[in-house]
Design an enzyme around this catalytic site. Structure first.
Site, PDB file in Angstrom:
ATOM      1  N   ILE A 168      45.810  26.023  38.119  1.00  0.00           N
ATOM      2  CA  ILE A 168      45.799  27.241  37.473  1.00  0.00           C
ATOM      3  C   ILE A 168      45.992  28.363  38.381  1.00  0.00           C
ATOM      4  CG2 ILE A 168      43.237  27.391  37.444  1.00  0.00           C
ATOM      5  CD1 ILE A 168      43.288  28.892  35.015  1.00  0.00           C
ATOM      6  N   SER A 169      46.673  29.122  38.433  1.00  0.00           N
ATOM      7  CA  SER A 169      47.130  30.305  39.300  1.00  0.00           C
ATOM      8  C   SER A 169      45.743  31.293  39.631  1.00  0.00           C
ATOM      9  CB  SER A 169      48.353  31.110  38.850  1.00  0.00           C
ATOM     10  OG  SER A 169      49.405  30.304  38.558  1.00  0.00           O
ATOM     11  N   GLN A 170      45.823  31.762  40.796  1.00  0.00           N
ATOM     12  CA  GLN A 170      44.835  32.933  41.121  1.00  0.00           C
ATOM     13  C   GLN A 170      45.045  34.025  40.000  1.00  0.00           C
ATOM     14  OE1 GLN A 170      46.451  34.862  44.473  1.00  0.00           O
ATOM     15  NE2 GLN A 170      44.550  35.895  45.135  1.00  0.00           N
TER      16      GLN A 170
END
Ligand code: SAH
Length: 220
Positions: free
Chosen positions: A63-65
């Site tokens: 999951i992206s930053q």
């Protein structure tokens, strides 16, 4: 932990990581405060859900930053009448943010198990304006074109041609383009004079694998 603990963590995340770095679109900031990010990651990692970094979600994916999610969403300039295509559903978190800001979200992943888990979380949160599909997103979703906005949340060697073809006139495509280790966030705008490209700084995503992306077995 009670839900208001997570609400407080999200508000702090938005102030210290997102607004502080220059994301200013108030609708984007409100969506990032609203969507319960922890619900999209394994419960063993909930105490890290609001950290300033990506997190593993299984199948070697992340999951992206939070800041990158906010920045890419702001770059899409969404209106509440827009139809959005997302390539790389992953946890479903970015799809939920998009669903807060647009009329309908079409989201695809090549990994069926990730998509099934994302569908469960999105349904449990009550989203009804998200349609999912398993498949190679580098080919887009031709049955539902054109899209006012397209977001690719995996790193691509180049901009897949099917995606620019499926963009509406005036539409925006946001995609990380580069090599395996680092990419440039790129916004492609479809205008009456053709495609206009803008670069928005560096990022690092997992690879976009498919016909117009990387080859599955390839190292580079
Ligand atoms: N947006 C996600 C993060 C995505 S991680 C989130 O909010 O959690 C990147 C995802 O892209 C992975 O789930 C991976 O399976 C997917 N992916 C990679 N290549 C793809 C392709 N050609 N089509 C669809 N999905 C792809």
């Amino acid at each position: 932990m009670p839900e208001d603990h997570y609400t407080a963590m999200r508000h702090r995340m938005v102030e210290t990581q997102i607004a502080a770095r220059g994301v200013s679109d108030s609708r984007v900031l409100a969506a990032m405060k609203k969507v319960p990010r922890h619900r999209f990651i394994p419960s063993a990692l909930w105490d890290q859900a609001h950290g300033d970094y990506p997190l593993p979600i299984g199948e070697d994916q992340t999951i992206s930053q939070p800041y990158i999610v906010a920045l890419m969403t702001e770059m899409l300039e969404l209106k509440d009448t827009d139809r959005v295509l997302e390539i790389g559903t992953g946890s479903g978190y970015q799809a939920a943010i998009l669903a807060e800001l647009a009329a309908h979200v079409y989201t695809m992943d090549r990994v069926g198990s990730l998509l099934a888990q994302a569908e469960r979380v999105l349904a449990s949160l009550g989203y009804t304006n998200i349609t999912t599909r398993v498949g190679d997103g580098t080919l887009g979703w031709p049955e539902e074109m054109p899209f006012e906005a397209i977001i690719v949340t995996a790193g691509a060697p180049q901009v897949p041609r099917p995606l620019t073809e499926q963009l509406a006139l005036g539409g925006r495509l946001v995609i990380p383009v580069g090599d395996r280790w680092s990419q440039t966030l790129t916004c492609v705008r479809k205008t009456t004079e053709g495609l206009k490209f803008e670069s928005h700084g560096g990022c690092r995503f997992v690879r976009l694998i498919g016909e117009y992306g990387w080859q599955e077995a390839g190292w580079l």
